[in-house]
Design a protein around this motif. Sequence first.
Motif, PDB file in Angstrom:
ATOM      1  N   LYS A   1       0.831  -1.210   0.000  1.00  0.00           N
ATOM      2  CA  LYS A   1       0.000   0.000   0.000  1.00  0.00           C
ATOM      3  C   LYS A   1       0.864   1.257   0.000  1.00  0.00           C
ATOM      4  O   LYS A   1       0.587   2.220  -0.714  1.00  0.00           O
ATOM      5  CB  LYS A   1      -0.950   0.014   1.194  1.00  0.00           C
ATOM      6  N   ALA A   2       1.914   1.266   0.812  1.00  0.00           N
ATOM      7  CA  ALA A   2       2.805   2.428   0.869  1.00  0.00           C
ATOM      8  C   ALA A   2       3.495   2.639  -0.474  1.00  0.00           C
ATOM      9  O   ALA A   2       3.624   3.775  -0.943  1.00  0.00           O
ATOM     10  CB  ALA A   2       3.841   2.242   1.979  1.00  0.00           C
ATOM     11  N   ASN A   3       3.922   1.541  -1.091  1.00  0.00           N
ATOM     12  CA  ASN A   3       4.579   1.623  -2.391  1.00  0.00           C
ATOM     13  C   ASN A   3       3.638   2.186  -3.449  1.00  0.00           C
ATOM     14  O   ASN A   3       4.032   3.029  -4.261  1.00  0.00           O
ATOM     15  CB  ASN A   3       5.093   0.235  -2.806  1.00  0.00           C
ATOM     16  N   GLN A   4       2.379   1.747  -3.453  1.00  0.00           N
ATOM     17  CA  GLN A   4       1.379   2.254  -4.396  1.00  0.00           C
ATOM     18  C   GLN A   4       1.183   3.755  -4.247  1.00  0.00           C
ATOM     19  O   GLN A   4       0.914   4.456  -5.210  1.00  0.00           O
ATOM     20  CB  GLN A   4       0.026   1.555  -4.185  1.00  0.00           C
ATOM     21  N   LYS A   5       1.309   4.260  -3.029  1.00  0.00           N
ATOM     22  CA  LYS A   5       1.099   5.684  -2.764  1.00  0.00           C
ATOM     23  C   LYS A   5       2.390   6.492  -2.845  1.00  0.00           C
ATOM     24  O   LYS A   5       2.386   7.687  -2.601  1.00  0.00           O
ATOM     25  CB  LYS A   5       0.446   5.866  -1.394  1.00  0.00           C
ATOM     26  N   GLY A   6       3.496   5.812  -3.157  1.00  0.00           N
ATOM     27  CA  GLY A   6       4.769   6.497  -3.295  1.00  0.00           C
ATOM     28  C   GLY A   6       5.375   6.950  -1.974  1.00  0.00           C
ATOM     29  O   GLY A   6       6.175   7.882  -1.937  1.00  0.00           O
ATOM     30  N   LEU A   7       5.016   6.288  -0.882  1.00  0.00           N
ATOM     31  CA  LEU A   7       5.526   6.650   0.440  1.00  0.00           C
ATOM     32  C   LEU A   7       6.825   5.914   0.728  1.00  0.00           C
ATOM     33  O   LEU A   7       6.968   4.741   0.402  1.00  0.00           O
ATOM     34  CB  LEU A   7       4.496   6.307   1.517  1.00  0.00           C
ATOM     35  N   GLU A   8       7.755   6.607   1.352  1.00  0.00           N
ATOM     36  CA  GLU A   8       9.032   5.994   1.718  1.00  0.00           C
ATOM     37  C   GLU A   8       8.990   5.590   3.192  1.00  0.00           C
ATOM     38  O   GLU A   8       9.298   6.388   4.071  1.00  0.00           O
ATOM     39  CB  GLU A   8      10.175   6.966   1.454  1.00  0.00           C
ATOM     40  N   ILE A   9       8.597   4.352   3.421  1.00  0.00           N
ATOM     41  CA  ILE A   9       8.497   3.811   4.768  1.00  0.00           C
ATOM     42  C   ILE A   9       9.272   2.503   4.799  1.00  0.00           C
ATOM     43  O   ILE A   9       9.104   1.655   3.934  1.00  0.00           O
ATOM     44  CB  ILE A   9       7.023   3.562   5.176  1.00  0.00           C
ATOM     45  N   SER A  10      10.096   2.355   5.802  1.00  0.00           N
ATOM     46  CA  SER A  10      10.830   1.111   6.016  1.00  0.00           C
ATOM     47  C   SER A  10       9.962   0.217   6.899  1.00  0.00           C
ATOM     48  O   SER A  10       9.570   0.621   7.995  1.00  0.00           O
ATOM     49  CB  SER A  10      12.161   1.415   6.700  1.00  0.00           C
ATOM     50  N   PHE A  11       9.657  -0.983   6.428  1.00  0.00           N
ATOM     51  CA  PHE A  11       8.837  -1.916   7.195  1.00  0.00           C
ATOM     52  C   PHE A  11       9.710  -3.050   7.718  1.00  0.00           C
ATOM     53  O   PHE A  11      10.564  -3.557   7.002  1.00  0.00           O
ATOM     54  CB  PHE A  11       7.716  -2.492   6.326  1.00  0.00           C
ATOM     55  N   GLN A  12       9.459  -3.444   8.979  1.00  0.00           N
ATOM     56  CA  GLN A  12      10.244  -4.505   9.580  1.00  0.00           C
ATOM     57  C   GLN A  12       9.365  -5.341  10.493  1.00  0.00           C
ATOM     58  O   GLN A  12       8.606  -4.799  11.297  1.00  0.00           O
ATOM     59  CB  GLN A  12      11.404  -3.900  10.375  1.00  0.00           C
ATOM     60  N   GLN A  13       9.482  -6.650  10.391  1.00  0.00           N
ATOM     61  CA  GLN A  13       8.786  -7.539  11.308  1.00  0.00           C
ATOM     62  C   GLN A  13       9.524  -7.488  12.642  1.00  0.00           C
ATOM     63  O   GLN A  13      10.750  -7.563  12.695  1.00  0.00           O
ATOM     64  CB  GLN A  13       8.773  -8.972  10.743  1.00  0.00           C
ATOM     65  N   ASP A  14       8.779  -7.320  13.747  1.00  0.00           N
ATOM     66  CA  ASP A  14       9.390  -7.270  15.065  1.00  0.00           C
ATOM     67  C   ASP A  14       8.346  -7.620  16.116  1.00  0.00           C
ATOM     68  O   ASP A  14       7.147  -7.422  15.915  1.00  0.00           O
ATOM     69  CB  ASP A  14       9.968  -5.873  15.342  1.00  0.00           C
ATOM     70  N   ASP A  15       8.824  -8.133  17.235  1.00  0.00           N
ATOM     71  CA  ASP A  15       7.983  -8.460  18.383  1.00  0.00           C
ATOM     72  C   ASP A  15       8.359  -7.499  19.508  1.00  0.00           C
ATOM     73  O   ASP A  15       9.472  -7.562  20.022  1.00  0.00           O
ATOM     74  CB  ASP A  15       8.237  -9.913  18.799  1.00  0.00           C
ATOM     75  N   ILE A  16       7.468  -6.627  19.898  1.00  0.00           N
ATOM     76  CA  ILE A  16       7.777  -5.602  20.895  1.00  0.00           C
ATOM     77  C   ILE A  16       8.194  -6.208  22.233  1.00  0.00           C
ATOM     78  O   ILE A  16       8.925  -5.589  22.994  1.00  0.00           O
ATOM     79  CB  ILE A  16       6.587  -4.612  21.078  1.00  0.00           C
ATOM     80  N   LEU A  17       7.795  -7.436  22.513  1.00  0.00           N
ATOM     81  CA  LEU A  17       8.179  -8.074  23.767  1.00  0.00           C
ATOM     82  C   LEU A  17       9.532  -8.780  23.675  1.00  0.00           C
ATOM     83  O   LEU A  17      10.072  -9.237  24.683  1.00  0.00           O
ATOM     84  CB  LEU A  17       7.103  -9.068  24.214  1.00  0.00           C
ATOM     85  N   ASN A  18      10.069  -8.873  22.470  1.00  0.00           N
ATOM     86  CA  ASN A  18      11.387  -9.471  22.237  1.00  0.00           C
ATOM     87  C   ASN A  18      12.018  -8.734  21.060  1.00  0.00           C
ATOM     88  O   ASN A  18      12.426  -9.342  20.073  1.00  0.00           O
ATOM     89  CB  ASN A  18      11.239 -10.964  21.955  1.00  0.00           C
ATOM     90  N   SER A  19      12.067  -7.420  21.171  1.00  0.00           N
ATOM     91  CA  SER A  19      12.444  -6.570  20.049  1.00  0.00           C
ATOM     92  C   SER A  19      13.919  -6.697  19.680  1.00  0.00           C
ATOM     93  O   SER A  19      14.789  -6.842  20.540  1.00  0.00           O
ATOM     94  CB  SER A  19      12.132  -5.109  20.381  1.00  0.00           C
ATOM     95  N   ARG A  20      14.161  -6.608  18.377  1.00  0.00           N
ATOM     96  CA  ARG A  20      15.514  -6.584  17.834  1.00  0.00           C
ATOM     97  C   ARG A  20      15.888  -5.170  17.393  1.00  0.00           C
ATOM     98  O   ARG A  20      16.955  -4.952  16.854  1.00  0.00           O
ATOM     99  CB  ARG A  20      15.626  -7.544  16.649  1.00  0.00           C
TER     100      ARG A  20
END
Length: 134
Positions: free
Chosen positions: A17-36
């Motif tokens: 969705k961000a790519n379709q709208k031309g937005l520059e957002i870095s997406f990352q999978q993460d677990d807030i209770l065991n964050s990397r």
Amino acid sequence: MMATDLSEAAIRQAAAKANQKGLEISFQQDDILNSRLEQSNDLILDRGCFHVLPPQSYGTYVQTVASLLKPKCYLLLKCFSQEETREQGPYRFSPEEIGQIFKERFHLRLAKQTVYHGILDPLPKALFCILEKH
């Protein structure tokens, strides 16, 4: 700007969705209770993560979020309000409970009753909080 989610599928959908709208957002999978994650941020927005966590993990959540924020910066938190009466759904909170849970690392600057906009009727009652890191 970076966005995270526990779900790889949610990350893929949001990135598309961000790519379709031309937005520059870095997406990352993460677990807030065991964050990397390691970078410091000026702002963190939580719109529905905290209120699904089990109560025994609140301390871990607070410590992790605080470690990801620069001093005097903000956590914007939207969670279910204690005023929500439907039986199903996540945990509910009062402003006093939020203040108590976060007090070791944050000052509660604002707690305002609002709703979650979406497909449910009536709209679920929510609490919007601005928390400033000590």
